[in-house]
Design a protein around this motif. Structure first.
Motif, PDB file in Angstrom:
ATOM      1  N   MET A  53       0.691  -1.154   0.128  1.00  0.00           N
ATOM      2  CA  MET A  53      -0.091   0.107  -0.089  1.00  0.00           C
ATOM      3  C   MET A  53       0.832   1.228   0.022  1.00  0.00           C
ATOM      4  SD  MET A  53      -2.789  -1.208   2.842  1.00  0.00           S
ATOM      5  CE  MET A  53      -3.872  -0.025   2.572  1.00  0.00           C
ATOM      6  N   LEU A  54       0.511   2.221  -0.730  1.00  0.00           N
ATOM      7  CA  LEU A  54       1.072   3.493  -0.788  1.00  0.00           C
ATOM      8  C   LEU A  54       0.585   4.655   0.089  1.00  0.00           C
ATOM      9  CD1 LEU A  54       3.562   5.443  -2.064  1.00  0.00           C
ATOM     10  CD2 LEU A  54       2.190   5.613  -4.104  1.00  0.00           C
ATOM     11  N   VAL A  73       2.329  15.541  -9.298  1.00  0.00           N
ATOM     12  CA  VAL A  73       3.747  15.269  -9.911  1.00  0.00           C
ATOM     13  C   VAL A  73       4.347  14.363  -9.103  1.00  0.00           C
ATOM     14  CG1 VAL A  73       5.796  16.334  -9.955  1.00  0.00           C
ATOM     15  CG2 VAL A  73       3.784  17.761 -10.287  1.00  0.00           C
ATOM     16  N   THR A  74       4.159  14.170  -7.714  1.00  0.00           N
ATOM     17  CA  THR A  74       5.033  12.986  -7.197  1.00  0.00           C
ATOM     18  C   THR A  74       4.430  11.511  -6.954  1.00  0.00           C
ATOM     19  OG1 THR A  74       4.359  14.001  -4.984  1.00  0.00           O
ATOM     20  CG2 THR A  74       6.381  14.787  -5.980  1.00  0.00           C
ATOM     21  N   ILE A  75       3.244  11.801  -6.455  1.00  0.00           N
ATOM     22  CA  ILE A  75       2.436  10.406  -6.299  1.00  0.00           C
ATOM     23  C   ILE A  75       1.733   9.805  -7.561  1.00  0.00           C
ATOM     24  CG2 ILE A  75       0.400   9.462  -5.009  1.00  0.00           C
ATOM     25  CD1 ILE A  75       2.982  10.419  -3.187  1.00  0.00           C
ATOM     26  N   ALA A  76       1.209  10.454  -8.244  1.00  0.00           N
ATOM     27  CA  ALA A  76       0.484   9.882  -9.419  1.00  0.00           C
ATOM     28  C   ALA A  76       1.225   8.848 -10.213  1.00  0.00           C
ATOM     29  CB  ALA A  76      -0.201  11.032 -10.231  1.00  0.00           C
ATOM     30  N   PRO A  77       2.634   9.364 -10.771  1.00  0.00           N
ATOM     31  CA  PRO A  77       3.285   8.375 -11.409  1.00  0.00           C
ATOM     32  C   PRO A  77       3.749   6.958 -10.882  1.00  0.00           C
ATOM     33  CG  PRO A  77       4.081  10.737 -11.282  1.00  0.00           C
ATOM     34  CD  PRO A  77       3.196  10.551 -10.238  1.00  0.00           C
ATOM     35  N   LEU A  78       3.630   7.000  -9.284  1.00  0.00           N
ATOM     36  CA  LEU A  78       4.126   6.010  -8.413  1.00  0.00           C
ATOM     37  C   LEU A  78       2.929   4.894  -8.618  1.00  0.00           C
ATOM     38  CD1 LEU A  78       5.600   7.757  -5.423  1.00  0.00           C
ATOM     39  CD2 LEU A  78       6.777   6.694  -7.231  1.00  0.00           C
ATOM     40  N   CYS A  79       1.702   5.242  -8.886  1.00  0.00           N
ATOM     41  CA  CYS A  79       0.405   4.533  -8.627  1.00  0.00           C
ATOM     42  C   CYS A  79       0.586   2.991  -9.150  1.00  0.00           C
ATOM     43  CB  CYS A  79      -0.648   5.042  -8.788  1.00  0.00           C
ATOM     44  SG  CYS A  79      -1.073   6.688  -8.143  1.00  0.00           S
ATOM     45  N   TYR A  81       3.025   1.056  -9.609  1.00  0.00           N
ATOM     46  CA  TYR A  81       3.960   0.111  -8.705  1.00  0.00           C
ATOM     47  C   TYR A  81       3.240  -0.186  -7.373  1.00  0.00           C
ATOM     48  CZ  TYR A  81       6.911   2.098 -12.341  1.00  0.00           C
ATOM     49  OH  TYR A  81       7.595   2.415 -13.574  1.00  0.00           O
ATOM     50  N   ALA A  82       2.355   0.318  -7.122  1.00  0.00           N
ATOM     51  CA  ALA A  82       1.637  -0.099  -5.664  1.00  0.00           C
ATOM     52  C   ALA A  82       0.273  -1.108  -5.941  1.00  0.00           C
ATOM     53  CB  ALA A  82       1.168   1.181  -4.950  1.00  0.00           C
ATOM     54  N   VAL A 264      10.417   5.355  -7.372  1.00  0.00           N
ATOM     55  CA  VAL A 264       9.884   4.351  -8.326  1.00  0.00           C
ATOM     56  C   VAL A 264      10.761   3.033  -7.800  1.00  0.00           C
ATOM     57  CG1 VAL A 264       9.762   3.399 -10.562  1.00  0.00           C
ATOM     58  CG2 VAL A 264       9.166   5.443 -10.015  1.00  0.00           C
ATOM     59  N   GLU A 265      12.088   3.045  -7.880  1.00  0.00           N
ATOM     60  CA  GLU A 265      13.031   1.934  -7.635  1.00  0.00           C
ATOM     61  C   GLU A 265      12.672   1.309  -6.097  1.00  0.00           C
ATOM     62  OE1 GLU A 265      13.891   4.927  -8.841  1.00  0.00           O
ATOM     63  OE2 GLU A 265      14.657   4.329 -10.831  1.00  0.00           O
ATOM     64  N   MET A 266      12.428   2.418  -5.219  1.00  0.00           N
ATOM     65  CA  MET A 266      12.059   2.037  -3.987  1.00  0.00           C
ATOM     66  C   MET A 266      10.919   0.848  -3.666  1.00  0.00           C
ATOM     67  SD  MET A 266      13.208   1.888  -0.800  1.00  0.00           S
ATOM     68  CE  MET A 266      12.706   1.720   0.882  1.00  0.00           C
ATOM     69  N   LEU A 267       9.830   1.597  -4.448  1.00  0.00           N
ATOM     70  CA  LEU A 267       8.615   0.879  -4.523  1.00  0.00           C
ATOM     71  C   LEU A 267       8.724  -0.500  -5.027  1.00  0.00           C
ATOM     72  CD1 LEU A 267       5.937   1.341  -3.347  1.00  0.00           C
ATOM     73  CD2 LEU A 267       5.337   2.924  -5.296  1.00  0.00           C
ATOM     74  N   GLN A 268       9.439  -0.542  -6.134  1.00  0.00           N
ATOM     75  CA  GLN A 268       9.890  -1.897  -6.790  1.00  0.00           C
ATOM     76  C   GLN A 268      10.509  -2.767  -5.702  1.00  0.00           C
ATOM     77  OE1 GLN A 268      11.608  -0.131 -10.458  1.00  0.00           O
ATOM     78  NE2 GLN A 268      10.169  -1.117 -11.521  1.00  0.00           N
ATOM     79  N   ALA A 269      11.624  -2.348  -5.139  1.00  0.00           N
ATOM     80  CA  ALA A 269      12.201  -3.134  -4.292  1.00  0.00           C
ATOM     81  C   ALA A 269      11.487  -3.544  -3.073  1.00  0.00           C
ATOM     82  CB  ALA A 269      13.458  -2.134  -3.599  1.00  0.00           C
ATOM     83  N   ILE A 270      10.609  -2.770  -2.492  1.00  0.00           N
ATOM     84  CA  ILE A 270       9.628  -3.265  -1.494  1.00  0.00           C
ATOM     85  C   ILE A 270       8.722  -4.293  -1.941  1.00  0.00           C
ATOM     86  CG2 ILE A 270       7.656  -2.324  -0.221  1.00  0.00           C
ATOM     87  CD1 ILE A 270       8.942   0.349   0.153  1.00  0.00           C
TER      88      ILE A 270
END
Ligand code: R5P
Length: 292
Positions: A53-54, A73-79, A81-82, A264-270
């Motif tokens: 969960m993000l 800008v910061t959260i939308a591109p991460l979605c 990966y969650a 992005v890479e952190m979320l992928q690693a998680i």
């Protein structure tokens, strides 16, 4: 009424005995309705049983936290990966494209802001269930201040949310909030998580602590961990690993993702830790390879 403390030397968490099989892959949820199970299956991956969960709901009491100044800008591109997007209805409606296929867990309580000395006063529901359904929510997060000045109000909000959650088939996430003065101990989290589950939370968010397996064992529903303040990436990944090893079914992390220079890479690693069985060290190697 029973003793408040009881004989603490008598605890037996039966750590060698797996949780009872209630016929559904999410712990303790076998006896719930189809709709609730379907939404839980959007939160927890039926293959791994776990979730990433993000969390970006911090603004509801902290304002424009570092990394959340511009969520578009910061959260939308991460979605992408969650597994689950955890935010307020205000943030999600205004900043997250409705084309996302990700499950939404709405922050559903309001509390005192950081301008107040006592952050544990608690308050009440911040939305009604019609709006949660309108937003296609797969879960609702209720902040609870066990041991804080707002204990009664926040537990009342949890109970009413659980009533409505069962009525409409929307799982409730009980969040063990810790005010400035509240201890982050095994004893506290074992107590708080259990209380939230007994009052109707379908899953519980808490912080990682020592002997975390006893917190997990004593909670009859799944536990996910919050990340807390930003840590170096290797430490955050190690914490996630230890939590999963101890029986947590995922993470609900915010600052350790969106305050990373490489979110992005952190979320992928998680994800590697939560869904693929990587150790913290292996996931950090993945992270360093990915950013170089
Ligand atoms: C807690 O009150 C916030 O609502 C966050 O959802 C939670 O703390 C998780 O975020 P973080 O990983 O930044 O602690």
């Amino acid at each position: 009424m029973a003793d408040a403390v009881g004989n603490i030397n008598a605890h037996n968490y039966h750590l060698d005995v797996p949780p009872a099989d209630t016929g559904f892959f999410v712990k303790g949820m076998g006896n719930t309705d189809w709709g609730l199970k379907n939404r839980l299956s959007r939160i927890f991956d039926p293959k791994s049983g776990n979730t990433v969960m993000l969390a970006f709901d911090h603004g509801y009491f902290m304002g424009a936290t570092a990394g959340l100044e511009r969520m578009d800008v910061t959260i939308a591109p991460l979605c992408e990966y969650a597994d689950v997007l955890m935010g307020t209805r205000g943030a999600i409606r205004s900043c997250i494209p409705p084309t996302t296929s990700k499950a939404v867990c709405l922050r559903a309580t309001h509390d005192t802001s950081v301008l107040f000395e006592d952050l544990s006063t608690g308050s009440g529901l911040a939305l009604d269930f019609e709006d949660a359904i309108r937003m296609n929510a797969s879960g609702l997060a209720i902040q609870c201040f066990v041991g804080g000045s707002g204990e009664a109000a926040s537990l009342e909000a949890l109970c009413r949310a659980a009533d409505q959650g069962y009525k409409f088939g929307i799982p409730v996430l009980g969040v063990t909030a810790v005010g400035k003065e509240m201890a982050r101990t095994n004893r506290y989290f074992t107590l708080a998580t259990r209380i939230l589950a007994e009052l109707g939370a379908n899953f519980v968010k808490t912080y990682y602590c020592e002997d975390f397996e006893t917190v997990v064992a004593a909670c009859p529903v799944p536990i996910v961990i919050a990340g807390g303040k930003k840590l170096p990436e290797d430490e955050a990944l190690e914490m996630a690993y230890k939590a999963i090893q101890s029986g947590a079914r995922g993470v609900d992390m915010g600052r350790n993702v969106f305050q990373s220079e490489h979110p992005v890479e952190m979320l992928q690693a998680i994800r590697k830790v939560v869904h693929e069985g990587f150790t913290g060290k292996e996931a950090f190697e993945f992270f360093t390879d990915a950013i170089n």
